[in-house]
Every structure is written in structure tokens, then in C-alpha cells.
Design a protein around this motif. Structure first.
Motif, PDB file in Angstrom:
ATOM      1  N   GLY A   2       0.799  -1.220   0.000  1.00  0.00           N
ATOM      2  CA  GLY A   2       0.000   0.000   0.000  1.00  0.00           C
ATOM      3  C   GLY A   2       0.827   1.263   0.000  1.00  0.00           C
ATOM      4  O   GLY A   2       0.290   2.360   0.106  1.00  0.00           O
TER       5      GLY A   2
ATOM      6  N   ARG B   8      -3.780  -8.248  -3.966  1.00  0.00           N
ATOM      7  CA  ARG B   8      -3.478  -7.016  -4.692  1.00  0.00           C
ATOM      8  C   ARG B   8      -2.468  -7.272  -5.804  1.00  0.00           C
ATOM      9  O   ARG B   8      -2.638  -6.813  -6.939  1.00  0.00           O
TER      10      ARG B   8
ATOM     11  N   SER C 186       2.540   2.828  -2.421  1.00  0.00           N
ATOM     12  CA  SER C 186       2.263   3.735  -3.540  1.00  0.00           C
ATOM     13  C   SER C 186       0.930   4.444  -3.348  1.00  0.00           C
ATOM     14  O   SER C 186       0.800   5.637  -3.654  1.00  0.00           O
ATOM     15  N   THR C 187      -0.049   3.723  -2.816  1.00  0.00           N
ATOM     16  CA  THR C 187      -1.364   4.308  -2.576  1.00  0.00           C
ATOM     17  C   THR C 187      -1.282   5.398  -1.513  1.00  0.00           C
ATOM     18  O   THR C 187      -1.873   6.480  -1.669  1.00  0.00           O
TER      19      THR C 187
ATOM     20  N   THR D 158       0.405   8.436  -2.968  1.00  0.00           N
ATOM     21  CA  THR D 158      -0.536   9.198  -3.800  1.00  0.00           C
ATOM     22  C   THR D 158      -1.488  10.018  -2.943  1.00  0.00           C
ATOM     23  O   THR D 158      -1.800  11.173  -3.258  1.00  0.00           O
ATOM     24  N   GLU D 159      -1.939   9.440  -1.832  1.00  0.00           N
ATOM     25  CA  GLU D 159      -2.860  10.154  -0.938  1.00  0.00           C
ATOM     26  C   GLU D 159      -2.169  11.351  -0.293  1.00  0.00           C
ATOM     27  O   GLU D 159      -2.772  12.421  -0.142  1.00  0.00           O
TER      28      GLU D 159
END
Length: 291
Positions: free
Chosen positions: A86, A219, A88-89, A92-93
Motif C-alpha cells: 500500500g 493485490r 504507492s497508494t 498518492t494520498e
């Protein structure tokens, strides 16, 4: 968290904005931020799905000294974790929320610092054949770590860079000086190489993201099959490789991270925490202007 933000913004009990150009003013700000950060952690611990799994006990004091003694340096945030955790997610957030708050931010992926292995792929016929013949793609020796370290030092000092670009098309080509990365106030760097060797020492905040293996596997397979057109057999084979590589190269740095974040947590809640941090660092009573 929304209630904390509203309470902060609507509070009439505010401190006068200190002079951040003076060391005394920065010390006051740091003491204020330490108190508020502990408040965030206490709130988070009461949540059903906390975002903070662990916090290095030395982090708050170390980061406080950095703010006091070197306020002009760019803020470098390094985010690492095993594949499909998670990171990269979350990266990005962070970028999305910081931009929403009108703060300058740059993003850099260390995946672009893979060595050029186009000759090896040409020799073995494909990346998969190269991997099956023992090439260790996630090993520290597979990255241009000297270049990465030099680029991070330049960014931290306020200099823009031209980063390499590793082409994600299976050719193993790395194009030097291919991407402009600007030295903005906040620089977020994501990828497993952020914690390799002495690269990790450049970061002001070191974040390790983790998630349970079953979620990571789902994922990874979904991404490999639907986005990268891999067969399920090959995707499973590569999953076995990255699981082994993660144990060897990534997980040992967990103990050196400042913050360990939950890769399963609600990103909306995480964004609220970032907005609250912004609120408490900008919500001061201004000094009265003399007539």
C-alpha cells in the motif's frame, strides 16, 4: 478526526504565531507540534482500524531538532514497504492532500533507479527467464544507489534534478536524465530502495507501510494479471520471488522506520489526519498590527 479539525479551527484559545525566523520561535512551534502529535496518536489508538501501527520513540525529538536547527531544508519523506503493501497508494494520498492544501510537493519513485539490464534481458530472452536464472531484481546491487543518493542530497539542498526513468515495458531499459524533478518544499520518495544502505539517512521522516500477506497477495495478483497481462502461473512465480526478496531486503528496515503505517487502513481517515496536521501548523493568532 473531523471533530478535532473543527475544534482546532473554531477554537478561540490560540497561541500567538511565533517568529519562525528565530530559534526561540521555532522551539515554541516544536513544543506545540509535539503536544498535538501525541494527541493524534492517542486518538488513533482508539480507532477500530488505526493508521499508526508503531512510532519510533526517538522520532519526535529527532524531528523536532531538525525543525529547529535546519528550518530551510526541504522536507524529505521516504516511504517503503514490501510489494503491494500500500506504499504507492499512501504516497498518492499524501500528494493529493498536500496539493489540495496548496502546498508545493514533488514525488519521486525509486523504481526509476533500477540498473539498465536490457543487455541481460536480450541475452536470456525475457525478464522472466532472467529472473528464473537467478537475477535478483530487488537486491540493493540492482539499483543505481549512488545516483539516487546524490539526487536526494541535491533535492534536499534546493536543487532541481533530472532523474533516470526505468521503462516498465519489460525491456529493462533505464534512460538517464529523463525526468525533471523539482526541489519543492515537500518531497515524497517511494519505493523499496528508500531504506537501502545510507540512502535512508537522508530522509527527515522514514515511513514503513505494512499489510497482511493475504491482502498483499490478492493485490499483487490482480495487478499482475489485469494490468500487466501476466499469466496466473507466472504471476504466482513472481509473487514467490518478491515474498522472499521482501523478507531479505525490505523487512529488516522496519525497525529503523520512524512511523509504521497500516496499509489496510481507510485512506479517507488518513487524509483527515494530514489535514489536521496542516490545521494545527497554520492556526495561530496573528500578532496585532500597530496603527
Amino acid at each position: 478526526m473531523k471533530l478535532l479539525i473543527e475544534k482546532e479551527l473554531n477554537s478561540t484559545d490560540k497561541i500567538l504565531k511565533p517568529d519562525f525566523n528565530s530559534k526561540t520561535g521555532r522551539e515554541l512551534l516544536v513544543f506545540y507540534l509535539q503536544t498535538k502529535f501525541r494527541q493524534i496518536l492517542a486518538y488513533d489508538r482508539r480507532c477500530d482500524s488505526p493508521i499508526f501501527i508503531d512510532v519510533n520513540p526517538a522520532f519526535i525529538n529527532r524531528f523536532s531538532k531538525r525543525l529547529i536547527n535546519n528550518p530551510s531544508k526541504r522536507l524529505l519523506i521516504g516511504i517503503t514497504g514490501e510489494s503491494a503493501s500500500g506504499k504507492s497508494t499512501i504516497c498518492t494520498e499524501i500528494k493529493k492532500t498536500i496539493e489540495m492544501l496548496s502546498m508545493p510537493v514533488s514525488i519521486l519513485s525509486t523504481d526509476n533507479y533500477f540498473n539498465d539490464i536490457s543487455d541481460l534481458i536480450a541475452k536470456y530472452g525475457s525478464f522472466d527467464n532472467l529472473r528464473d536464472n537467478g537475477y535478483d531484481i530487488d537486491a540493493p546491487t540492482s539499483f543505481q544507489l549512488d545516483t539516487l543518493k546524490g539526487d536526494l542530497i541535491s533535492l534536499a539542498s534546493g536543487e532541481d534534478i533530472k532523474a533516470p526513468m526505468y521503462l516498465p515495458n519489460g525491456t529493462g531499459v533505464s534512460v538517464p536524465n529523463a525526468q525533471d524533478v523539482f526541489s519543492r518544499k515537500v518531497i515524497v520518495v517511494e519505493g523499496i530502495a528508500t531504506m537501502y544502505q545510507d540512502v535512508q539517512d537522508i530522509f527527515d521522516i522514514k515511513i514503513y507501510v505494512e499489510a497482511n500477506n493475504e491482502l498483499r497477495k490478492n493485490r499483487f495478483l490482480s495487478r499482475a494479471i489485469s494490468e500487466r497481462n501476466q499469466s496466473e502461473e507466472n504471476a504466482l512465480k513472481h509473487w514467490d520471488y518478491i515474498t522472499s526478496a521482501g523478507e531479505k531486503y525490505v523487512k529488516p528496515f522496519r525497525s529503523q522506520a520512524d512511523l509504521i503505517l497500516n496499509g489496510n487502513a481507510d485512506l479517507g481517515y488518513f487524509a483527515e489526519i494530514l489535514r489536521y496536521i496542516h490545521a494545527i501548523t497554520n492556526n495561530f493568532e496573528q500578532f496585532p498590527v500597530e496603527a
